[in-house]
Design a protein around this motif. Sequence first.
Motif, PDB file in Angstrom:
ATOM      1  N   SER A 250       0.825  -1.210   0.000  1.00 24.90           N
ATOM      2  CA  SER A 250       0.000   0.000   0.000  1.00 24.90           C
ATOM      3  C   SER A 250       0.860   1.262   0.000  1.00 24.90           C
ATOM      4  O   SER A 250       0.421   2.327  -0.427  1.00 24.90           O
ATOM      5  N   MET A 251       2.084   1.139   0.512  1.00 24.34           N
ATOM      6  CA  MET A 251       3.000   2.285   0.519  1.00 24.34           C
ATOM      7  C   MET A 251       3.832   2.354  -0.754  1.00 24.34           C
ATOM      8  O   MET A 251       4.514   3.355  -0.998  1.00 24.34           O
ATOM      9  N   MET A 252       3.740   1.326  -1.568  1.00 21.92           N
ATOM     10  CA  MET A 252       4.514   1.270  -2.808  1.00 21.92           C
ATOM     11  C   MET A 252       3.835   2.043  -3.938  1.00 21.92           C
ATOM     12  O   MET A 252       4.487   2.623  -4.801  1.00 21.92           O
ATOM     13  N   ASN A 253       2.490   2.048  -3.898  1.00 22.92           N
ATOM     14  CA  ASN A 253       1.729   2.630  -5.001  1.00 22.92           C
ATOM     15  C   ASN A 253       0.419   3.201  -4.465  1.00 22.92           C
ATOM     16  O   ASN A 253      -0.323   2.499  -3.775  1.00 22.92           O
ATOM     17  N   ASP A 254       0.133   4.470  -4.782  1.00 22.22           N
ATOM     18  CA  ASP A 254      -1.064   5.131  -4.253  1.00 22.22           C
ATOM     19  C   ASP A 254      -2.352   4.440  -4.693  1.00 22.22           C
ATOM     20  O   ASP A 254      -3.292   4.282  -3.905  1.00 22.22           O
ATOM     21  N   LYS A 255      -2.400   4.043  -5.950  1.00 27.06           N
ATOM     22  CA  LYS A 255      -3.610   3.392  -6.454  1.00 27.06           C
ATOM     23  C   LYS A 255      -3.802   2.031  -5.806  1.00 27.06           C
ATOM     24  O   LYS A 255      -4.924   1.613  -5.495  1.00 27.06           O
ATOM     25  N   LEU A 256      -2.669   1.345  -5.595  1.00 27.01           N
ATOM     26  CA  LEU A 256      -2.717   0.047  -4.922  1.00 27.01           C
ATOM     27  C   LEU A 256      -3.206   0.217  -3.483  1.00 27.01           C
ATOM     28  O   LEU A 256      -3.967  -0.620  -2.973  1.00 27.01           O
ATOM     29  N   ALA A 257      -2.815   1.313  -2.857  1.00 25.63           N
ATOM     30  CA  ALA A 257      -3.265   1.600  -1.494  1.00 25.63           C
ATOM     31  C   ALA A 257      -4.782   1.752  -1.447  1.00 25.63           C
ATOM     32  O   ALA A 257      -5.434   1.291  -0.500  1.00 25.63           O
ATOM     33  N   VAL A 258      -5.359   2.371  -2.480  1.00 32.03           N
ATOM     34  CA  VAL A 258      -6.818   2.543  -2.546  1.00 32.03           C
ATOM     35  C   VAL A 258      -7.509   1.186  -2.642  1.00 32.03           C
ATOM     36  O   VAL A 258      -8.482   0.916  -1.935  1.00 32.03           O
ATOM     37  N   TYR A 259      -6.980   0.323  -3.515  1.00 32.06           N
ATOM     38  CA  TYR A 259      -7.590  -0.997  -3.707  1.00 32.06           C
ATOM     39  C   TYR A 259      -7.502  -1.843  -2.434  1.00 32.06           C
ATOM     40  O   TYR A 259      -8.473  -2.514  -2.050  1.00 32.06           O
ATOM     41  N   ILE A 260      -6.358  -1.819  -1.779  1.00 29.15           N
ATOM     42  CA  ILE A 260      -6.181  -2.600  -0.546  1.00 29.15           C
ATOM     43  C   ILE A 260      -7.067  -2.025   0.569  1.00 29.15           C
ATOM     44  O   ILE A 260      -7.709  -2.770   1.312  1.00 29.15           O
ATOM     45  N   GLY A 261      -7.106  -0.687   0.658  1.00 26.65           N
ATOM     46  CA  GLY A 261      -7.941  -0.042   1.667  1.00 26.65           C
ATOM     47  C   GLY A 261      -9.411  -0.407   1.521  1.00 26.65           C
ATOM     48  O   GLY A 261     -10.104  -0.629   2.519  1.00 26.65           O
ATOM     49  N   LYS A 262      -9.887  -0.498   0.280  1.00 29.76           N
ATOM     50  CA  LYS A 262     -11.301  -0.845   0.046  1.00 29.76           C
ATOM     51  C   LYS A 262     -11.608  -2.257   0.524  1.00 29.76           C
ATOM     52  O   LYS A 262     -12.689  -2.522   1.060  1.00 29.76           O
ATOM     53  N   GLU A 263     -10.651  -3.185   0.318  1.00 27.65           N
ATOM     54  CA  GLU A 263     -10.862  -4.562   0.764  1.00 27.65           C
ATOM     55  C   GLU A 263     -10.968  -4.624   2.281  1.00 27.65           C
ATOM     56  O   GLU A 263     -11.819  -5.331   2.824  1.00 27.65           O
TER      57      GLU A 263
ATOM     58  N   SER B 158     -13.099  -6.024   7.534  1.00 27.01           N
ATOM     59  CA  SER B 158     -11.917  -5.878   8.391  1.00 27.01           C
ATOM     60  C   SER B 158     -11.492  -7.208   9.015  1.00 27.01           C
ATOM     61  O   SER B 158     -10.362  -7.342   9.482  1.00 27.01           O
ATOM     62  N   ARG B 159     -12.383  -8.200   9.012  1.00 34.39           N
ATOM     63  CA  ARG B 159     -12.038  -9.506   9.574  1.00 34.39           C
ATOM     64  C   ARG B 159     -10.949 -10.207   8.765  1.00 34.39           C
ATOM     65  O   ARG B 159     -10.343 -11.178   9.233  1.00 34.39           O
ATOM     66  N   LEU B 160     -10.690  -9.693   7.581  1.00 35.40           N
ATOM     67  CA  LEU B 160      -9.594 -10.239   6.779  1.00 35.40           C
ATOM     68  C   LEU B 160      -8.282 -10.218   7.543  1.00 35.40           C
ATOM     69  O   LEU B 160      -7.416 -11.066   7.337  1.00 35.40           O
ATOM     70  N   LEU B 161      -8.132  -9.257   8.430  1.00 37.63           N
ATOM     71  CA  LEU B 161      -6.853  -9.034   9.089  1.00 37.63           C
ATOM     72  C   LEU B 161      -6.599  -9.953  10.271  1.00 37.63           C
ATOM     73  O   LEU B 161      -5.457 -10.106  10.695  1.00 37.63           O
TER      74      LEU B 161
ATOM     75  N   LYS C  81      -7.561 -11.444  -1.194  1.00 35.59           N
ATOM     76  CA  LYS C  81      -8.196 -10.138  -1.028  1.00 35.59           C
ATOM     77  C   LYS C  81      -7.195  -8.999  -0.802  1.00 35.59           C
ATOM     78  O   LYS C  81      -7.370  -7.891  -1.320  1.00 35.59           O
ATOM     79  N   LEU C  82      -6.154  -9.278  -0.019  1.00 38.04           N
ATOM     80  CA  LEU C  82      -5.230  -8.206   0.379  1.00 38.04           C
ATOM     81  C   LEU C  82      -4.051  -8.035  -0.567  1.00 38.04           C
ATOM     82  O   LEU C  82      -3.468  -6.950  -0.644  1.00 38.04           O
ATOM     83  N   VAL C  83      -3.683  -9.103  -1.275  1.00 42.66           N
ATOM     84  CA  VAL C  83      -2.482  -9.045  -2.108  1.00 42.66           C
ATOM     85  C   VAL C  83      -2.787  -9.310  -3.578  1.00 42.66           C
ATOM     86  O   VAL C  83      -2.541  -8.459  -4.450  1.00 42.66           O
ATOM     87  N   PHE C  84      -3.317 -10.481  -3.866  1.00 47.92           N
ATOM     88  CA  PHE C  84      -3.496 -10.884  -5.266  1.00 47.92           C
ATOM     89  C   PHE C  84      -4.479  -9.987  -6.012  1.00 47.92           C
ATOM     90  O   PHE C  84      -4.157  -9.423  -7.064  1.00 47.92           O
TER      91      PHE C  84
END
Length: 489
Positions: A132-145, A150-153, A164-167
């Motif tokens: 999420s810190m590597m790419n702003d757009k990627l941060a948006v996608y991960i944040g939405k998941e 939130s139980r994913l974590l 959900k969080l990576v792939f």
Amino acid sequence: MSYFPNASNFVINRSTFVNINNGRDALQYLSQHVAQGATHDSRNQYNAPKCHPDTRKQFLWDIYEWIREPDKETGILYLHGPAGAGKSCIARSICQKAEQAGLLGASFFFWRGSQDRNNANKLFPTIAHQLSMMNDKLAVYIGKEVQMNSRLLYDAPLEHQFRKLVFKPCIRLAKSGGRLLKGTIVIDGLDECIDKATQIFILHLLAKAVRHGFPLGFFITSRPELHLQEAFNTKEVTSVTQFISLASNSQSLSDIRTVLQSGFARILNDRRFKIALSSIRRPWPSSMIIEKLVRRSSGQFIYAATAMKFISSPNHNPNARLEIVLGIRDGGNTSPLADLDLLYHEILSRVEEPERTTKVLGYVLAIMMKVPLSNSQNKLSDPITAAVHHNQNRQFLVVEQLLSLPQGEAFFALNDLHSLIDLNVGSEPSYSNLLKIQFHHKSFHDFLTSRERSQGFHIDLQAANADIVQSCLKFMSCPRYETAEQYGM
């Protein structure tokens, strides 16, 4: 009637209210579920040893070139080697170099001694947080998941977490036409994850991701444990994997020589040792002593690193400490190889049946070393020992006959020691390819035969050899006994 009318976008977790209103809140929540000390730039890893600038050059070059390659034929690069070969040092050096070039997606350093890092519970949240810190757009996608669930974590299966969080976010970014996502994810010490089944599951999960177009590569390191070798040898994994072995070779010895010479040079230039070394004959140490230490290392960097750490202690005379390492001087209660001994104790303590493993190791060592028996047993030692040593390439069979073990039992007794011994597993997995045993490091033999160092794992070679004689006499007294040859001797 709802207890929370008009409420939305929050969950109740163990009686704690977590309010996630937006992507920023989601990423903040994600940051609370990373493994402490697991990333390459954490305090634990940042100050940990990295490769000497003049060592491991070819390995580092090959790995970095693989990371740089945009169209990789293989999505996984697997670096394997015995305990103390320097795998983590290489991984840290690669992380540092890849990060400087903008090619590091994430890193995770497993460690059995940490509750956060000896399991996979926080593996993918930690990787996702770095992505999420590597790419702003990627941060948006991960944040939405995270915002959606939130139980994913903390309460989701590994496969679900990864998808959900990576792939999914990485694939979505790759298809969005945005900035090309490139680089690699470094996972060091996969064998340090305490559950073997989880190690294998992670490996197959990553291989599946690669086969389905995951845009980042995976650089994985581990000891050559049998269950991981078997997993890497499956078609699904080996088809997407490139292998690099850190088995001892002439280059390893040359690199260790460089580490030793550099370490001694630093000691000579250290003002703290100026008086202590003022009357020492130069060059110090001599090239002969350097070569002796190189030979003792058996190609394993941990020996050189441990020895130099001991010799360069700021509160002691370096030359006196060197003499302790060489065995010239009695170290008293001070062990020059204390760190190495801790590593051996840690590995041996993992085996399922320590008593059986120690017994088998004792017989193996006795056969390998051909230890002479006491004078009272000499009459028996010549013909019987000759029979036992007749064919050292059949060590497993001989040990099993002597201990009256079922076929394959000796192998199982040593199955968890692949980081310390080479069981010579052939390309074709059959028992005939599991016959000879070799130690990766000579110091492991020294450890086992020193009661003070190995303690509960100590092997008395004289006692083991005497046991072998008794076993041979038992065979010879058996009515069905004909020749030693029929018992694999």
